[in-house]
Design an enzyme around this catalytic site. Structure first.
Site, PDB file in Angstrom:
ATOM      1  N   HIS A   1      -5.918  -6.049   3.575  1.00  0.00           N
ATOM      2  CA  HIS A   1      -4.924  -4.990   3.743  1.00  0.00           C
ATOM      3  C   HIS A   1      -4.423  -4.960   5.179  1.00  0.00           C
ATOM      4  O   HIS A   1      -5.210  -4.773   6.115  1.00  0.00           O
ATOM      5  CB  HIS A   1      -5.541  -3.635   3.383  1.00  0.00           C
ATOM      6  CG  HIS A   1      -5.893  -3.501   1.928  1.00  0.00           C
ATOM      7  ND1 HIS A   1      -5.252  -2.607   1.098  1.00  0.00           N
ATOM      8  CD2 HIS A   1      -6.808  -4.152   1.167  1.00  0.00           C
ATOM      9  CE1 HIS A   1      -5.767  -2.704  -0.117  1.00  0.00           C
ATOM     10  NE2 HIS A   1      -6.712  -3.632  -0.093  1.00  0.00           N
TER      11      HIS A   1
ATOM     12  N   CYS B   1       0.844  -1.195   0.000  1.00  0.00           N
ATOM     13  CA  CYS B   1       0.000   0.000   0.000  1.00  0.00           C
ATOM     14  C   CYS B   1       0.884   1.252   0.000  1.00  0.00           C
ATOM     15  O   CYS B   1       1.817   1.361   0.801  1.00  0.00           O
ATOM     16  CB  CYS B   1      -0.888  -0.037   1.239  1.00  0.00           C
ATOM     17  SG  CYS B   1      -1.630   1.535   1.678  1.00  0.00           S
ATOM     18  N   GLU B   2       0.591   2.177  -0.898  1.00  0.00           N
ATOM     19  CA  GLU B   2       1.442   3.367  -0.985  1.00  0.00           C
ATOM     20  C   GLU B   2       1.198   4.351   0.160  1.00  0.00           C
ATOM     21  O   GLU B   2       1.992   5.270   0.357  1.00  0.00           O
ATOM     22  CB  GLU B   2       1.232   4.072  -2.328  1.00  0.00           C
ATOM     23  CG  GLU B   2      -0.112   4.717  -2.520  1.00  0.00           C
ATOM     24  CD  GLU B   2      -0.230   5.416  -3.868  1.00  0.00           C
ATOM     25  OE1 GLU B   2      -1.009   6.371  -3.951  1.00  0.00           O
ATOM     26  OE2 GLU B   2       0.446   5.012  -4.826  1.00  0.00           O
ATOM     27  N   HIS B   3       0.129   4.162   0.911  1.00  0.00           N
ATOM     28  CA  HIS B   3      -0.163   5.088   2.004  1.00  0.00           C
ATOM     29  C   HIS B   3       0.640   4.783   3.262  1.00  0.00           C
ATOM     30  O   HIS B   3       1.055   5.698   3.970  1.00  0.00           O
ATOM     31  CB  HIS B   3      -1.661   5.049   2.327  1.00  0.00           C
ATOM     32  CG  HIS B   3      -2.530   5.449   1.184  1.00  0.00           C
ATOM     33  ND1 HIS B   3      -3.747   4.870   0.921  1.00  0.00           N
ATOM     34  CD2 HIS B   3      -2.334   6.367   0.206  1.00  0.00           C
ATOM     35  CE1 HIS B   3      -4.271   5.413  -0.158  1.00  0.00           C
ATOM     36  NE2 HIS B   3      -3.440   6.321  -0.608  1.00  0.00           N
ATOM     37  N   HIS B   4       0.829   3.506   3.558  1.00  0.00           N
ATOM     38  CA  HIS B   4       1.551   3.121   4.775  1.00  0.00           C
ATOM     39  C   HIS B   4       2.723   2.187   4.490  1.00  0.00           C
ATOM     40  O   HIS B   4       3.439   1.804   5.417  1.00  0.00           O
ATOM     41  CB  HIS B   4       0.605   2.429   5.769  1.00  0.00           C
ATOM     42  CG  HIS B   4      -0.558   3.270   6.170  1.00  0.00           C
ATOM     43  ND1 HIS B   4      -1.800   3.180   5.567  1.00  0.00           N
ATOM     44  CD2 HIS B   4      -0.670   4.249   7.102  1.00  0.00           C
ATOM     45  CE1 HIS B   4      -2.625   4.053   6.107  1.00  0.00           C
ATOM     46  NE2 HIS B   4      -1.972   4.713   7.041  1.00  0.00           N
TER      47      HIS B   4
ATOM     48  N   CYS C   1      -2.812  -2.663   6.518  1.00  0.00           N
ATOM     49  CA  CYS C   1      -2.990  -1.337   7.111  1.00  0.00           C
ATOM     50  C   CYS C   1      -4.327  -1.233   7.834  1.00  0.00           C
ATOM     51  O   CYS C   1      -4.514  -0.359   8.681  1.00  0.00           O
ATOM     52  CB  CYS C   1      -2.847  -0.238   6.067  1.00  0.00           C
ATOM     53  SG  CYS C   1      -4.054  -0.319   4.731  1.00  0.00           S
TER      54      CYS C   1
ATOM     55  N   GLN D   1      -5.272  -0.458  -4.437  1.00  0.00           N
ATOM     56  CA  GLN D   1      -5.947  -1.564  -5.117  1.00  0.00           C
ATOM     57  C   GLN D   1      -6.819  -1.078  -6.268  1.00  0.00           C
ATOM     58  O   GLN D   1      -6.860  -1.709  -7.344  1.00  0.00           O
ATOM     59  CB  GLN D   1      -6.793  -2.343  -4.106  1.00  0.00           C
ATOM     60  CG  GLN D   1      -7.503  -3.554  -4.700  1.00  0.00           C
ATOM     61  CD  GLN D   1      -8.248  -4.354  -3.639  1.00  0.00           C
ATOM     62  OE1 GLN D   1      -7.848  -4.386  -2.480  1.00  0.00           O
ATOM     63  NE2 GLN D   1      -9.329  -4.993  -4.033  1.00  0.00           N
TER      64      GLN D   1
END
Length: 210
Positions: free
Chosen positions: A165, A96-99, A167, A137
């Protein structure tokens, strides 16, 4: 509001400016992170961790160095076949590019040819090209569909991804049994009967063992 807009623009301009870290190795950056987290990056369990993490991250993000079109063009065949082709239950692992935490699950891909088909092994390879990047995703689902559509111009493409996920599981809401399902439907897959056939075949589980 104008001030906030200006601040956003300034940040975008600043990211292109050199940070002063260009000459610091990736391993040294990880070593500094370990020092901030643990306090002693030289202890036995951590001394080789920067090297291991660098290798792991290089592998997990290798999709940036791969061209999805080249993958597909490596096995295209002229075939007189115009029924649905499905490759389902493709295992997928991404970050995941956020976390930068993993998400993983299965990808189901279908298309209806219009004169050309793709070698079956190339579809899982295409999934890996996009999965081995920092991702969300929803975007990855559409990227897979668009790559197939652009390469062979089929009558239509359908992609469904079911994923869990970390996250959401390890932090934040900490829900262990939730999953996320995304889909991308192009061409004839917008038609209700085609979409329904695809989703029905995806849900179908065979009792045969291969």
């Amino acid at each position: 509001m104008p001030a906030a807009k200006g601040a956003s623009k300034s940040f975008k301009e600043d990211v292109s400016v050199k940070t002063g870290l260009e000459d610091i190795s990736t391993q040294d950056m990880y070593r500094e992170l370990l020092r901030r987290f643990d306090g002693d990056p030289t202890r036995d369990g951590l001394v080789n961790t920067p090297e291991r993490v660098e290798k792991a991250m290089s592998f997990l993000t290798k999709g940036y160095q791969q061209d999805p079109m080249s993958v597909l063009h490596g096995a295209l065949f002229d075939v007189d076949y115009d029924e649905m082709v499905i490759v389902k239950d493709i295992e997928m692992f991404s970050l995941c590019e956020h976390h930068m935490l993993p998400f993983f699950g299965k990808v189901h891909v279908a298309y209806i040819p219009k004169g050309k088909v793709i070698g079956l092994s190339k579809i899982p390879r295409l999934v890996d090209v996009f999965a081995r990047r920092l991702q969300v995703q929803e975007r990855m689902t559409r990227q897979i569909a668009d790559a197939i559509q652009e390469t062979i111009d089929p009558q239509g493409v359908g992609v469904v991804i079911e994923a869990r996920h970390l996250c959401m599981m390890m932090r934040g809401v900490e829900k262990q049994n939730s999953s996320t399902v995304t889909s991308a439907m192009l061409g004839v897959f917008h038609k209700q009967n085609t979409r329904a056939e695809f989703l029905s075949l995806v849900r179908e589980r065979t009792s045969n063992s291969f």
